[in-house]
Motif scaffolding. Sequence first.
Motif, mmCIF file in Angstrom:
data_model
loop_
_atom_site.group_PDB
_atom_site.id
_atom_site.type_symbol
_atom_site.label_atom_id
_atom_site.label_comp_id
_atom_site.label_asym_id
_atom_site.label_seq_id
_atom_site.Cartn_x
_atom_site.Cartn_y
_atom_site.Cartn_z
ATOM 1 N N LEU A 320 0.964 -1.203 -0.016
ATOM 2 C CA LEU A 320 0.029 -0.065 -0.094
ATOM 3 C C LEU A 320 0.831 1.257 -0.167
ATOM 4 O O LEU A 320 2.128 1.337 -0.144
ATOM 5 N N SER A 321 0.359 2.616 0.066
ATOM 6 C CA SER A 321 0.979 3.673 0.123
ATOM 7 C C SER A 321 0.484 4.079 1.437
ATOM 8 O O SER A 321 -0.563 4.051 1.900
ATOM 9 N N VAL A 322 1.068 4.861 2.372
ATOM 10 C CA VAL A 322 0.846 5.442 3.695
ATOM 11 C C VAL A 322 1.484 6.982 3.754
ATOM 12 O O VAL A 322 2.157 7.179 3.204
ATOM 13 N N PRO A 330 1.299 10.330 0.406
ATOM 14 C CA PRO A 330 1.379 8.991 0.568
ATOM 15 C C PRO A 330 2.838 8.483 0.224
ATOM 16 O O PRO A 330 3.232 8.691 -1.172
ATOM 17 N N ARG A 331 3.520 7.486 0.834
ATOM 18 C CA ARG A 331 4.676 6.896 0.318
ATOM 19 C C ARG A 331 4.682 5.251 0.252
ATOM 20 O O ARG A 331 3.681 4.728 1.053
ATOM 21 N N GLU A 332 5.075 4.755 -0.589
ATOM 22 C CA GLU A 332 4.970 3.217 -0.868
ATOM 23 C C GLU A 332 5.608 2.739 0.315
ATOM 24 O O GLU A 332 6.518 2.946 1.066
ATOM 25 N N THR A 365 -2.293 1.847 -3.680
ATOM 26 C CA THR A 365 -0.876 2.431 -4.374
ATOM 27 C C THR A 365 -1.222 3.146 -5.693
ATOM 28 O O THR A 365 -0.691 3.881 -6.303
ATOM 29 N N ASP A 366 -2.283 2.629 -6.411
ATOM 30 C CA ASP A 366 -2.596 2.832 -7.828
ATOM 31 C C ASP A 366 -3.847 3.604 -7.799
ATOM 32 O O ASP A 366 -4.791 3.592 -8.856
ATOM 33 N N GLY A 367 -4.530 4.120 -6.915
ATOM 34 C CA GLY A 367 -5.687 4.734 -6.965
ATOM 35 C C GLY A 367 -6.033 5.740 -5.808
ATOM 36 O O GLY A 367 -5.169 6.066 -4.996
ATOM 37 N N SER A 368 -7.333 6.224 -5.504
ATOM 38 C CA SER A 368 -7.666 6.960 -4.630
ATOM 39 C C SER A 368 -8.430 6.747 -3.276
ATOM 40 O O SER A 368 -8.686 7.425 -2.394
ATOM 41 N N ARG A 369 -8.212 5.347 -3.327
ATOM 42 C CA ARG A 369 -9.267 4.928 -2.174
ATOM 43 C C ARG A 369 -8.298 4.697 -0.860
ATOM 44 O O ARG A 369 -7.275 4.344 -0.830
#
Length: 379
Positions: A320-322, A330-332, A365-369
């Motif tokens: 995820l990104s956090v 956000p960072r991976e 990581t690849d969206g806005s959720r």
Amino acid sequence: MLDDSTKLNSLGFAKPPSETRVVVAMSGGVDSSVVAAQLAEEGYDVVGVTLQLYDHGAALAKKGACCAGIDIHDARRVAEEMGFPHYVLDYENIFQDAVIDEFADSYLGGATPVPCIRCNERVKFKDLLQTARDLEADCMATGHYIQRKNGPNGPELHSAADANRDQSYFLFSTTPEQLEYLRFPLGHLPSKDATRALAEKYGLAVADKPDSQDICFVPNGDYASVIEKLRPGAAEPGDIVDLEGHVLGRHKGVIHYTIGQRRGLGIGGLSDPLYVVKLDVDAKQVVVGPKEMLATRRVPVREINWLGDEPFESRPEWHLSVKVRSTRPPREAIVRPLSATEAEVELLAPEEGVSPGQACVFYETDGSRICGGGWIWKG
């Protein structure tokens, strides 16, 4: 041909707006005022509710703070202008117990708390939401900049269209049950200018009202003075020490410092800049070191609220990104569940100034959720 009553209205209900009751949480600012005015103009059965969170004449409050006296007046005036009922609820005791006391105790424990998240979690989306249900409302709407989208498994939480206004960091603890009931009509707007344009369209007196920049009960961002009022004697002096324990100076209380702080340490004359890297409350020490000591890749997280489609513990790790602070992108990361509510987060690139008491919010990581998040602790 379908009957009009089977069509979904703008809030997602299969009935006319006039038969759809919506409670709007009104802070007195332009955002929630626009939400209330827009829904009233669309013909919804709007009920405005403003929470009095503390005595606006007390020393803790500041002029223009959220839900202080002027804001209650502004919310009431919008309701009068748009012709819907408005109620003020006294939540002072609830706010004191659920938000302010923990804020003070967290600072005394060397953490850097985020009371706005606790307010949403424990007051607005708990007690106020229950009040909305008691008023037989179909839903509750707020002026937060975040999006609620219908996914294959139910409502999902998504970042606002305007990244500069996005408030997802402060709403990660919203539960699926709460999300089912909540609505965020501003989340799709491209900018705050668009919100102010709507306020002007509806003729609202708050159209040019400035945004509140500080925590509502903290005057001018001076956390230490508030904590000293709440916990007299809390600011005990002590030593400023380096990583080897050498005394470099004196401080007037650990509560005056935060992880990553450089300015105001009072230890000038050193060849290299030093930063606060640790707050040792028991020893009454502020520990300073070089900037590289602030970098970390391991972040222990607890009190996790998970919003993913699969159970949190169904995988050994999530990619995820956090976000570890509200002001950072956000960072991976790799999130490894330890239980349903605890995890260890491994940042793929080190972050500086990760502090206990802040939130760690999970994003696709690849969206806005928003997939949930938790609270950073000392581990």
